[in-house]
Design an enzyme around this catalytic site. Structure first.
Site, PDB file in Angstrom:
ATOM      1  N   GLU A  54       0.780  -1.231   0.125  1.00  0.00           N
ATOM      2  CA  GLU A  54      -0.126   0.029  -0.312  1.00  0.00           C
ATOM      3  C   GLU A  54       0.965   1.176   0.013  1.00  0.00           C
ATOM      4  OE1 GLU A  54      -3.999   0.142   1.674  1.00  0.00           O
ATOM      5  OE2 GLU A  54      -2.932   1.024   3.604  1.00  0.00           O
ATOM      6  N   LYS A  56       0.965   4.847   1.131  1.00  0.00           N
ATOM      7  CA  LYS A  56       0.260   5.354   2.531  1.00  0.00           C
ATOM      8  C   LYS A  56       1.152   6.450   2.808  1.00  0.00           C
ATOM      9  CE  LYS A  56      -2.056   3.231   6.358  1.00  0.00           C
ATOM     10  NZ  LYS A  56      -2.514   2.122   7.089  1.00  0.00           N
ATOM     11  N   LYS A 116      -8.087   2.291  -2.690  1.00  0.00           N
ATOM     12  CA  LYS A 116      -8.447   2.156  -1.310  1.00  0.00           C
ATOM     13  C   LYS A 116      -8.879   3.545  -0.872  1.00  0.00           C
ATOM     14  CE  LYS A 116      -7.666  -0.104   2.622  1.00  0.00           C
ATOM     15  NZ  LYS A 116      -6.394  -0.054   3.152  1.00  0.00           N
ATOM     16  N   GLU A 164     -14.696  -5.558   2.647  1.00  0.00           N
ATOM     17  CA  GLU A 164     -14.027  -5.658   3.647  1.00  0.00           C
ATOM     18  C   GLU A 164     -14.962  -6.126   4.944  1.00  0.00           C
ATOM     19  OE1 GLU A 164     -10.644  -2.971   4.504  1.00  0.00           O
ATOM     20  OE2 GLU A 164     -12.040  -2.466   6.244  1.00  0.00           O
ATOM     21  N   ASN A 185     -10.374  -7.319   8.117  1.00  0.00           N
ATOM     22  CA  ASN A 185      -9.528  -6.238   8.634  1.00  0.00           C
ATOM     23  C   ASN A 185      -9.231  -6.507  10.142  1.00  0.00           C
ATOM     24  OD1 ASN A 185      -8.197  -3.697   9.274  1.00  0.00           O
ATOM     25  ND2 ASN A 185      -9.547  -2.761   7.935  1.00  0.00           N
ATOM     26  N   GLU A 218      -5.798  -8.042   6.265  1.00  0.00           N
ATOM     27  CA  GLU A 218      -5.588  -6.730   6.525  1.00  0.00           C
ATOM     28  C   GLU A 218      -5.206  -6.155   7.787  1.00  0.00           C
ATOM     29  OE1 GLU A 218      -8.439  -4.038   4.331  1.00  0.00           O
ATOM     30  OE2 GLU A 218      -9.519  -6.148   3.579  1.00  0.00           O
ATOM     31  N   SER A 219      -4.097  -5.378   7.805  1.00  0.00           N
ATOM     32  CA  SER A 219      -3.825  -4.691   8.867  1.00  0.00           C
ATOM     33  C   SER A 219      -2.991  -5.360  10.005  1.00  0.00           C
ATOM     34  CB  SER A 219      -5.184  -4.060   9.840  1.00  0.00           C
ATOM     35  OG  SER A 219      -5.731  -3.012   8.932  1.00  0.00           O
TER      36      SER A 219
END
Length: 259
Positions: A54, A56, A116, A164, A185, A218-219
């Site tokens: 990503e 970011k 995103k 998501e 997530n 994710e995350s």
């Protein structure tokens, strides 16, 4: 076909409502359709755990991450490090992203791009296609029962959709909507806390329910050893903060790449 954003709590609600104000003026605009972008889903179907890296600059949870980051330069480095897809944040207020970032990345790399953003209006689907995205993000906590309708819009535009979820109820809604790519997530978008057990738990529930599509975690991933918990269950992992903060984006991507 706008979701009931007044009911979305916490930081997620604040961001989503502001994003709706941003995009309302785009209604009725005619969007060009560029050449079909590379397939996001096909990239995730490749053997091993595909890395979605990503671009970011900042976030509500982390604050400033890499404000001076040049999107195209970082994307090229990620791809050189083995990333199979690039996620580009285009939300300007809380993430310092832009539509221009996506366009520059599209011109710089040949891999698929996930836009995103906080999709809160149908116009964003056609806009994403025009910008060169291969896929859009649909957050069930934002869209609720409209998730299926937005999924259909994405399909009509020739886009994949990363749907998501964060809990079992959202997973069930994503499954009933017909999602073929589900992102789990680990971050609670209401209070921004992270629980890395969320992805494996919901991933197993999805598979037990008969889901044969693609799963994306994710995350919360900053060390390659953490990815072992995803292998054999997930098809891809989306990593942003730990990569963007690195002084060597190519090496950082390579270290998190598990083909």
């Amino acid at each position: 076909m706008v979701p009931e954003l007044a009911k979305v709590p916490g930081v997620l609600g604040q961001i989503s409502r502001r994003r709706l104000c941003d995009v309302m003026g785009l209604e009725g605009r005619a969007w060009p359709k560029p050449v079909a972008p590379p397939s996001f889903s096909q990239a995730l179907r490749l053997p091993g755990l595909s890395l979605i890296a990503e671009v970011k600059r900042k976030s509500p949870s982390q604050g400033e991450i890499a404000l001076q980051l040049e999107a195209a330069e970082v994307a090229r480095a990620y791809v050189a490090g083995g990333a199979r897809a690039i996620s580009v944040l285009t939300e300007p207020h809380h993430f310092a992203g832009s539509d221009q970032d996506l366009q520059e990345v599209r011109a710089a790399v040949e891999v698929p791009i996930l836009r995103k953003d906080f999709t809160v209006h149908p116009v964003q689907i056609a806009e994403s296609r025009a910008l060169g995205a291969s896929a859009v993000l649909l957050i069930v906590a934002v869209l609720g029962r409209l998730t299926g309708s937005y999924l259909q819009l994405a399909q009509q535009e020739g886009l994949d959709a990363l749907v998501e979820v964060h809990d079992q109820a959202e997973l069930e809604l994503a499954l009933s909507a017909g999602a073929s790519i589900i992102g789990v997530n680990n971050r609670n978008l209401i209070d921004l806390s992270i629980d890395r057990s969320t992805a494996p738990r919901l991933g197993r529930l999805a598979r037990a329910a008969g889901f044969r599509g693609l799963l994306v975690a994710e995350s919360g991933y900053s060390d390659a050893a953490q990815l072992a918990e995803l292998e054999g269950l997930f098809d891809a992992v989306l990593i942003g903060t730990s990569l963007a903060r690195s002084s060597n984006w190519q090496m950082a991507a390579a270290q998190m790449n598990r083909p």
